[in-house]
Scaffold this motif. Structure first.
Motif: not given
Length: 427
Positions: A78-88, A298-305, A324-329, A407-411
């Protein structure tokens, strides 16, 4: 009967298992590790090794862990995430595995003879599966069949449909050409299933629970001899050191290795009069990649994981990557390892994704990796118990992270061998 158009496979997806509580995880892992010491890692041996001990025979009796379509479904954290960021949205239901005539037939007209006259009667055939004839065993495995080739051995619960599903996940031209004959790729074919007798298991020195065999037939295509400095880095190349396999032959051997790792099987390579037995470790494939048309900041990925990877931090952002962005965490794992999360535009797509409708658009790849300080240690035939426990814990964390991103990215989740990973978001 005409063959039907191939459709998207279902059986190739492994469902992720929800990580248990830590005490239970340690106990279960310890039990599985203590009963598989003979086959830790991608171990292999030849017929010249000493007879198996009583403990090793007991090990062989126990069925190894396998990753299959019948595995337990996972539940994402379970993640505390704003559902409006990306349609799940949940992943679509897995579709049919069939690639030819193995389909339900509803009714057909038939003649029935009676005492007085012929009658035309509709006969229900809902339970008839004409494709089952293609899956029937071809008899017993013999010494002649395994001579100078590679053979895939699988436990009894594994059905031919699972092998078929994995094959069409890796190769676009894979298909059954006739009963008992499946083309893998190009001119590489698998024949089977054959029944493996106890006597054959003793001859090959394979696990007693190996029940089915699929024999590879592929014209040899060899390169130059293996350089001495590369000896010990690749087990298949070590076996064919006088001329290493390449192109179609190597692809087929790698596919058998992936099948055995996924399904808890073994590979027997008979070469120059010696049977070499390879036992891929089902737990060795740890890293996962999520492919999605959605871009996660990237900020959403960081909060999510951060829920499953505490202390996850942004290590690098490529400001020049467009569109498309490129980032590394990265985040610390246990002891001497850490996690890496790389997000970038996908430059390569595994064949198992060829049915996705979004492949014609820009696609992101979110790779989640476990990075150990001494990679060669993971390739040794016998991996220390502490390292195996650390790897098992890392695998559970990566699975949770991959489900969250999917789930977040419908991937869609893909493992290191290119197989699809199923997941369940209910509950």
């Amino acid at each position: 009967m005409a063959l039907s158009t191939p459709r998207e496979p279902r059986g190739r997806r492994r469902k992720l298992s929800k990580a248990p509580n830590p005490p239970e995880a340690d106990t279960a892992t310890e039990e599985s590790l203590s009963t598989s010491d003979m086959h830790d890692g991608d171990a292999y041996h030849s017929v010249s090794i000493p007879p198996a001990s009583a403990q090793q025979k007991e090990d062989e009796r126990l069925e190894p862990r396998r990753r299959s379509i019948y595995s337990e479904a996972a539940k994402p954290p379970q993640f505390a995430l704003n559902p409006g960021v990306i349609n799940q949205a949940s992943q679509p239901a897995l579709t049919d595995t069939s690639t030819f005539t193995a389909q339900a037939i509803h009714t057909t007209g038939a003649f029935r003879l009676t005492d007085t006259q012929e009658q035309f009667t509709p006969v229900a055939l809902d339970n008839m599966n004409p494709g089952q004839a293609w899956y029937q065993p071809l008899g017993d495995l013999t010494h002649h069949l395994i001579a100078e080739t590679a053979t895939l051995l699988l436990p009894k619960p594994i059905v031919a449909e699972e092998v078929e599903a994995l094959a069409i996940s890796l190769f676009e031209d894979s298909i059954w050409t006739e009963p008992g004959t499946m083309r893998l790729h190009g001119n590489a074919y698998l024949y089977g299933p054959f029944h493996v007798s106890t006597q054959m298991n003793d001859h090959m020195r394979t696990r007693k629970l190996m029940h089915w065999a699929y024999v590879l037939q592929c014209p040899p295509d060899r390169d130059a001899p293996l350089p001495p400095e590369l000896s010990g880095t690749d087990r298949i190349n070590d076996i064919y050191s006088e001329g290493i396999p390449r192109y179609n032959e190597r692809e087929a051997l790698d596919a058998l290795t992936a099948f055995a790792r996924r399904l808890g099987g073994q590979i027997v390579i008979h070469h120059q009069g010696v049977c070499h037995v390879l036992t891929p470790d089902p737990d060795s494939a740890v890293n996962l990649t999520v492919y999605s048309p959605k871009v996660i900041p990237v900020e959403v990925t960081q909060d999510l994981l951060s829920v499953v990877m505490p202390a996850l931090k942004i290590a690098h952002i490529d400001a020049d990557s467009h569109p498309l962005p490129t980032y590394f965490l990265e985040a610390p794992a246990e002891k001497s390892s850490h996690f890496g999360v790389v997000a970038c535009a996908a430059a390569f797509f595994p064949p198992s994704l060829r049915w996705e409708t979004w492949l014609g658009t820009a696609v992101m790849a979110y790779s989640i990796e476990w990075l150990y300080k001494d990679p060669p240690a993971l390739e040794r035939p016998r991996i220390p118990r502490g390292l195996r426990l650390e790897r098992a814990q890392a695998s559970r964390t990566i699975e949770q992270a991959a489900v969250a991103l999917a789930v977040l990215s419908q991937g869609t989740i893909v493992d290191e061998d290119g197989f699809l990973i199923g997941y369940d978001t209910e509950g």
